[in-house]
Design a protein around this motif. Structure first.
Motif, PDB file in Angstrom:
ATOM      1  N   HIS A  21       4.846 -27.444  26.785  1.00  8.24           N
ATOM      2  CA  HIS A  21       3.966 -27.796  27.896  1.00  8.24           C
ATOM      3  C   HIS A  21       3.563 -26.550  28.693  1.00  8.24           C
ATOM      4  N   HIS A  22       4.492 -25.590  28.816  1.00 10.19           N
ATOM      5  CA  HIS A  22       4.237 -24.373  29.582  1.00 10.19           C
ATOM      6  C   HIS A  22       3.145 -23.530  28.922  1.00 10.19           C
ATOM      7  N   PHE A  51       8.127 -22.847  17.222  1.00  9.49           N
ATOM      8  CA  PHE A  51       8.447 -24.176  17.763  1.00  9.49           C
ATOM      9  C   PHE A  51       7.195 -24.796  18.371  1.00  9.49           C
ATOM     10  N   ASP A  53       6.085 -28.749  20.393  1.00  4.29           N
ATOM     11  CA  ASP A  53       6.385 -30.156  20.681  1.00  4.29           C
ATOM     12  C   ASP A  53       5.074 -30.901  20.942  1.00  4.29           C
ATOM     13  N   SER A  54       5.152 -32.113  21.481  1.00  6.70           N
ATOM     14  CA  SER A  54       3.945 -32.936  21.584  1.00  6.70           C
ATOM     15  C   SER A  54       2.930 -32.382  22.592  1.00  6.70           C
TER      16      SER A  54
ATOM     17  N   SER B  13       7.574 -25.787  34.436  1.00  4.67           N
ATOM     18  CA  SER B  13       7.366 -25.800  32.980  1.00  4.67           C
ATOM     19  C   SER B  13       8.071 -24.633  32.283  1.00  4.67           C
ATOM     20  N   GLU B  14       8.238 -23.498  32.992  1.00  2.00           N
ATOM     21  CA  GLU B  14       8.919 -22.377  32.318  1.00  2.00           C
ATOM     22  C   GLU B  14      10.389 -22.684  32.041  1.00  2.00           C
ATOM     23  N   GLU B  16      11.444 -25.388  30.587  1.00  2.00           N
ATOM     24  CA  GLU B  16      11.575 -26.176  29.362  1.00  2.00           C
ATOM     25  C   GLU B  16      12.274 -25.336  28.286  1.00  2.00           C
ATOM     26  N   ALA B  17      11.909 -24.046  28.225  1.00  2.00           N
ATOM     27  CA  ALA B  17      12.533 -23.150  27.236  1.00  2.00           C
ATOM     28  C   ALA B  17      14.027 -22.987  27.533  1.00  2.00           C
ATOM     29  N   ARG B  20      15.912 -25.995  26.203  1.00  2.00           N
ATOM     30  CA  ARG B  20      16.041 -25.953  24.736  1.00  2.00           C
ATOM     31  C   ARG B  20      17.091 -24.939  24.305  1.00  2.00           C
ATOM     32  N   LYS B  41      16.294 -29.743  19.618  1.00  2.00           N
ATOM     33  CA  LYS B  41      15.526 -28.935  20.572  1.00  2.00           C
ATOM     34  C   LYS B  41      14.197 -29.619  20.920  1.00  2.00           C
ATOM     35  N   THR B  42      13.541 -30.175  19.899  1.00  2.00           N
ATOM     36  CA  THR B  42      12.252 -30.833  20.135  1.00  2.00           C
ATOM     37  C   THR B  42      12.434 -32.071  21.008  1.00  2.00           C
ATOM     38  N   SER B  45      13.072 -31.061  24.529  1.00  2.00           N
ATOM     39  CA  SER B  45      11.826 -30.553  25.102  1.00  2.00           C
ATOM     40  C   SER B  45      10.931 -31.707  25.569  1.00  2.00           C
ATOM     41  N   GLU B  46      10.882 -32.770  24.757  1.00  2.00           N
ATOM     42  CA  GLU B  46      10.066 -33.937  25.124  1.00  2.00           C
ATOM     43  C   GLU B  46      10.610 -34.623  26.382  1.00  2.00           C
ATOM     44  N   THR B  49      10.044 -32.347  29.420  1.00  2.00           N
ATOM     45  CA  THR B  49       8.620 -32.323  29.767  1.00  2.00           C
ATOM     46  C   THR B  49       8.230 -33.613  30.492  1.00  2.00           C
ATOM     47  N   VAL B  53       6.519 -33.566  34.064  1.00  2.00           N
ATOM     48  CA  VAL B  53       5.125 -34.013  34.187  1.00  2.00           C
ATOM     49  C   VAL B  53       5.003 -35.310  35.005  1.00  2.00           C
ATOM     50  N   ARG B 104      -2.074 -35.419  27.606  1.00  2.00           N
ATOM     51  CA  ARG B 104      -0.767 -35.757  27.066  1.00  2.00           C
ATOM     52  C   ARG B 104      -0.983 -36.588  25.813  1.00  2.00           C
ATOM     53  N   SER B 105      -0.231 -36.324  24.751  1.00  2.00           N
ATOM     54  CA  SER B 105      -0.483 -37.002  23.481  1.00  2.00           C
ATOM     55  C   SER B 105       0.116 -38.405  23.436  1.00  2.00           C
ATOM     56  N   LEU B 107       3.181 -38.974  22.595  1.00  2.00           N
ATOM     57  CA  LEU B 107       4.100 -38.997  21.448  1.00  2.00           C
ATOM     58  C   LEU B 107       5.542 -38.661  21.808  1.00  2.00           C
ATOM     59  N   GLY B 108       5.793 -38.352  23.084  1.00  2.00           N
ATOM     60  CA  GLY B 108       7.111 -37.883  23.502  1.00  2.00           C
ATOM     61  C   GLY B 108       8.253 -38.781  23.067  1.00  2.00           C
TER      62      GLY B 108
END
Lengths: 109, 144
Positions: A21-22, A51, A53-54, B13-14, B16-17, B20, B41-42, B45-46, B49, B53, B104-105, B107-108
């Protein structure tokens, strides 16, 4: 992230590291500044991306919608297996092609 | 084996890394495959996020991240004290998003479900949301 204009009216976008997202927010802003003004295609070079993600999927979808209105194409080049898996899961392959390399992506335009 | 961690970070948002990386480091002792590592990790992350968000529409709030290893099972919990989810069933539907204008997709939750053995979502309007991701690392899925 590197963004350069190439031949065939394309923008070559090369993000590095992790597309979440970032980074997706930054990519969206930088790419959208360059669209229009003769640029109608985007090639995402994902060879340096470890990597995604969505949030990356949402960003690609958003750029696809804009490019579609300009009559161009979006191609994803050289994604690593983890990134490719997310792309496949998302259903993005129904509208966006994957190429093994940037060179081959350019040939498709 | 048994192990635990608990941390909190600002919903930027920074970070998120950071979430993970901490998760990946935490499960290293279980010797995960590259695929297991990238799946967890994915999923984290979802979940993180989503908290960043959706939970705090009027500003930046804190996001909690905690983990527990019990045998070969990993439990990762992502929590916030934000607005909560009024309809969890709808939020978990593939392609549903509360923020289509932000690209936003939707899909999270689908990705979390695909990449974990089980996910548990608890939410209360006005109090926040707690998402727990459960995944067995390595070996026979039936073993503990």
């Amino acid at each position: 992230m590197n963004i350069i204009e190439t031949d065939k009216n394309a923008l070559l976008v090369t993000p590095e590291g992790e597309l979440d997202h970032h980074l997706a927010g930054k990519m969206r802003t930088e790419i959208d500044k360059k669209l229009g003004r003769g640029i109608i295609n985007i090639i995402f070079d994902f060879s340096h991306l470890s990597f995604m993600d969505s949030s990356g999927i949402g960003m690609i979808m958003g750029r696809y919608k804009r490019i579609q209105k300009l009559g161009g194409r979006v191609i994803i080049a050289a994604p690593k297996p983890q990134v490719k898996r997310i792309i496949e899961m998302s259903g993005l392959l129904g509208i966006i092609q994957i190429s093994p390399s940037v060179k081959q992506a350019l040939r498709k335009l | 084996m048994e192990n635990k961690f608990n941390m909190e970070f600002m919903g930027l948002s920074e970070n998120e890394a950071l979430a993970r990386t901490v998760t990946a480091a935490f499960i290293t002792s279980l010797d995960p495959t590259v695929e297991e590592l990238s799946e967890l990790k994915t999923a984290v992350s979802e979940a993180v996020t989503n908290a960043i968000v959706h939970a705090y529409p009027d500003g930046v709030g804190m996001v909690g991240l905690s983990g527990r290893i019990c045998g070969k099972k990993v439990y990762i919990t992502v929590s916030d004290t934000g607005i909560g989810i009024d309809d969890i069933e709808r939020a978990r539907e593939p392609l549903y998003t509360g923020k289509p204008e932000q690209e936003r997709s939707g899909l999270g939750f689908s990705i979390m479900e695909s990449f974990c053995d089980q996910i548990d979502v608890k939410s209360k309007c006005g109090s926040g949301t707690v998402v727990t991701l459960i995944k067995q690392i390595g070996g026979n899925k039936g073993e503990e």
